[in-house]
Enzyme design. Sequence first.
Site, short mmCIF file in Angstrom:
data_model
loop_
_atom_site.label_atom_id
_atom_site.label_comp_id
_atom_site.label_asym_id
_atom_site.label_seq_id
_atom_site.Cartn_x
_atom_site.Cartn_y
_atom_site.Cartn_z
N LYS A 73 -91.77 -48.98 42.77
CA LYS A 73 -92.12 -49.21 41.44
C LYS A 73 -93.29 -48.25 40.96
O LYS A 73 -93.44 -48.28 39.96
CB LYS A 73 -92.30 -50.60 41.28
N GLU A 109 -93.86 -39.17 42.75
CA GLU A 109 -94.45 -40.13 43.62
C GLU A 109 -95.84 -40.45 42.92
O GLU A 109 -96.62 -39.62 42.25
CB GLU A 109 -94.74 -39.50 44.93
N ASP A 110 -96.18 -41.78 43.10
CA ASP A 110 -97.45 -42.18 42.74
C ASP A 110 -98.60 -41.63 43.67
O ASP A 110 -99.46 -41.14 43.32
CB ASP A 110 -97.93 -43.84 42.75
N ASP A 140 -99.47 -40.20 51.03
CA ASP A 140 -100.50 -40.68 51.61
C ASP A 140 -100.39 -40.08 53.27
O ASP A 140 -100.37 -38.71 53.47
CB ASP A 140 -100.51 -42.34 52.19
N ARG A 143 -100.92 -52.74 39.18
CA ARG A 143 -100.26 -51.45 38.80
C ARG A 143 -100.59 -51.22 37.27
O ARG A 143 -100.68 -49.98 36.98
CB ARG A 143 -98.71 -51.63 38.73
#
Length: 182
Positions: A46, A102-103, A106, A168
């Site tokens: 999400k 993508e948020d 990493d 969020r």
Amino acid sequence: MSTPATPPVERVLFTEDQVHARIRETAAAIDERYSGRDLKMIGVLKGSVYFLTALTRALTIPVKIDFLAISSFSAAHGAHGLVRIAKDLDEPIEGEDVLLVEDIVDSGLTARYLLQTLAGRAPNSLGICTMLDRTSRRLVPLPIEFRCFEIPDHFVVGCGLDHKQRYRNLPYIAVLKPGVER
Ligand code: IMP
Ligand code: MG
């Protein structure tokens, strides 16, 4: 269990204005690169929803969007970085110019898995656009076409990024207080 009234935020890393300014710059770069082409942006549910929405609203070129969702298995299950698609795309991507949105990237394991999976569907081109990039924790080399910010090694929330599904909706990107269990 009760929810804290104020988010457990130590400091704001990027304000709402800073985030929007970088999103506009990134959108301008995407406009230029994909002008006259058939762009599809794919959001990973999400976390990327907020970023993808803001980014596509700042674009001037026509764009299609689609979403997929993944489940990851944690290190506790002895399978760090193992992901599978829990909700697939609605449409094929064959012959299209695709940007995976993508948020945060990493370790890069999630994005690498998704890139490999999508590459098998014969898009015309395939790239990654991420809001945040934490290269200091990268485990696999990954080409990133567009990114808004490089960030230090602190867990962050806001603009789509969650801590146990919360925060969020914060309009800024903030570092979580130390001691808040990941
Ligand atoms: P990767 O596979 O290690 O690159 O992990 C990427 C995913 O981990 C992201 O899509 C996020 O869901 C989550 N993640 C990594 N770092 C953070 C963070 O600082 N805050 C919130 N979620 C994060
Ligand atoms: Mg998450």
